[in-house]
Motif scaffolding. Structure first.
Motif, PDB file in Angstrom:
ATOM      1  N   UNK A 260      -1.999  -6.428  -3.408  1.00 26.48           N
ATOM      2  CA  UNK A 260      -3.451  -6.833  -2.915  1.00 26.48           C
ATOM      3  C   UNK A 260      -4.274  -7.120  -4.258  1.00 26.48           C
ATOM      4  N   UNK A 261      -3.582  -7.662  -5.290  1.00 25.43           N
ATOM      5  CA  UNK A 261      -4.215  -7.780  -6.692  1.00 25.43           C
ATOM      6  C   UNK A 261      -5.286  -8.865  -6.458  1.00 25.43           C
TER       7      UNK A 261
ATOM      8  N   UNK B 189     -13.308  -7.255  -0.812  1.00 23.47           N
ATOM      9  CA  UNK B 189     -13.899  -6.537   0.214  1.00 23.47           C
ATOM     10  C   UNK B 189     -15.171  -6.081   0.306  1.00 23.47           C
ATOM     11  N   UNK B 190     -15.758  -5.622   1.351  1.00 20.46           N
ATOM     12  CA  UNK B 190     -17.127  -4.944   1.339  1.00 20.46           C
ATOM     13  C   UNK B 190     -16.828  -3.281   1.179  1.00 20.46           C
TER      14      UNK B 190
ATOM     15  N   UNK C 139      -1.414   2.764  -0.579  1.00 19.54           N
ATOM     16  CA  UNK C 139      -0.693   3.384  -1.219  1.00 19.54           C
ATOM     17  C   UNK C 139      -1.359   4.210  -2.532  1.00 19.54           C
ATOM     18  N   UNK C 140      -0.780   5.121  -3.205  1.00 19.62           N
ATOM     19  CA  UNK C 140      -1.516   5.568  -4.192  1.00 19.62           C
ATOM     20  C   UNK C 140      -1.925   4.638  -5.394  1.00 19.62           C
TER      21      UNK C 140
ATOM     22  N   UNK D  64      -8.435  -0.292  -5.639  1.00 25.24           N
ATOM     23  CA  UNK D  64      -9.801  -0.024  -4.670  1.00 25.24           C
ATOM     24  C   UNK D  64     -10.786   0.833  -5.562  1.00 25.24           C
ATOM     25  N   UNK D  65     -10.470   1.916  -6.211  1.00 25.80           N
ATOM     26  CA  UNK D  65     -11.019   2.549  -6.686  1.00 25.80           C
ATOM     27  C   UNK D  65     -11.998   1.707  -8.067  1.00 25.80           C
ATOM     28  N   UNK D  66     -11.063   0.696  -8.642  1.00 23.98           N
ATOM     29  CA  UNK D  66     -11.785  -0.130  -9.700  1.00 23.98           C
ATOM     30  C   UNK D  66     -12.873  -1.229  -9.163  1.00 23.98           C
TER      31      UNK D  66
END
Length: 198
Positions: free
Chosen positions: A165-166, A170-171, A181-182, A188-190
């Motif tokens: 998913x590089x 997304x919103x 996954x971890x 996502x956090x970035x």
């Protein structure tokens, strides 16, 4: 059920229950409604499939480059080893559809309604899933989603765990419930602006 091999025929001549192999399919002169048909290594001259309906169809090794499927209905269909690069499924309805071992870079599923759709081992680089509606699990198994765009799409029923998913877009307010996954959590956090430190 008959197997038709190596023929050139119009889409209007397609018969339910038949299998078409290495056929050249020319243009349709009427609304496209295809049911219970198998297409293997077939070539489609037509690229405009807007408002078409495909029920219980299986496509294997077929090419749909830059085809238009806007506002079409695809029910219980499978695409295996197909070329879907640049195809446009805007506002289409896909239910119980499987896409496997295919290439769909730049495909557009914006505003589509997806119910029980699975992509497996499929390349979807820079594909658009903007403002889509997911009514039942949308699963990406081992897919390439680099720079795919999920803007304004709720991800509650989306499973991304085994895919790359590089740089996806997304919103932030719509990611709740998305299965990741971890390692993907870091991505996502970035994107959410979090500062992850050891």
């Amino acid at each position: 059920m008959a197997t038709i091999t190596g023929k050139t025929l119009s889409l209007d001549a397609i018969t339910a229950g038949n299998q078409y192999v290495n056929c050249e399919l020319t243009y349709s002169n009427q609304d496209i409604r295809v049911e219970a048909v198998g297409f293997e290594k077939c070539t489609f001259q037509q690229t405009d499939f807007k408002n078409s309906e495909w029920l219980d169809c299986a496509f294997r090794g077929s090419q749909f480059l830059n085809c238009q499927f806007q506002e079409s209905y695809l029910y219980r269909c499978t695409f295996t080893g197909c070329q879907l690069l640049g195809s446009d499924f805007t506002a289409a309805r896909l239910k119980d559809v499987t896409v496997a071992d295919s290439q769909a870079d730049y495909a557009n599923f914006a505003e589509a309604v997806l119910t029980g759709v699975t992509f497996t081992d499929t390349r979807l680089r820079e594909a658009s899933f903007q403002m889509m509606t997911v009514k039942r699990q949308l699963v990406f198994n081992r897919c390439e989603l680099m720079r795919a765009d999920f803007t304004e799409s709720p991800l509650k029923l989306v499973d991304l765990r085994t895919s790359n998913i590089e740089a996806i877009v997304f919103t932030p307010g719509l990611v709740r419930g998305c299965k990741i996954d971890p390692l993907q959590a870091v991505t996502f956090a970035a994107a959410l602006g979090l500062d992850i430190q050891d």
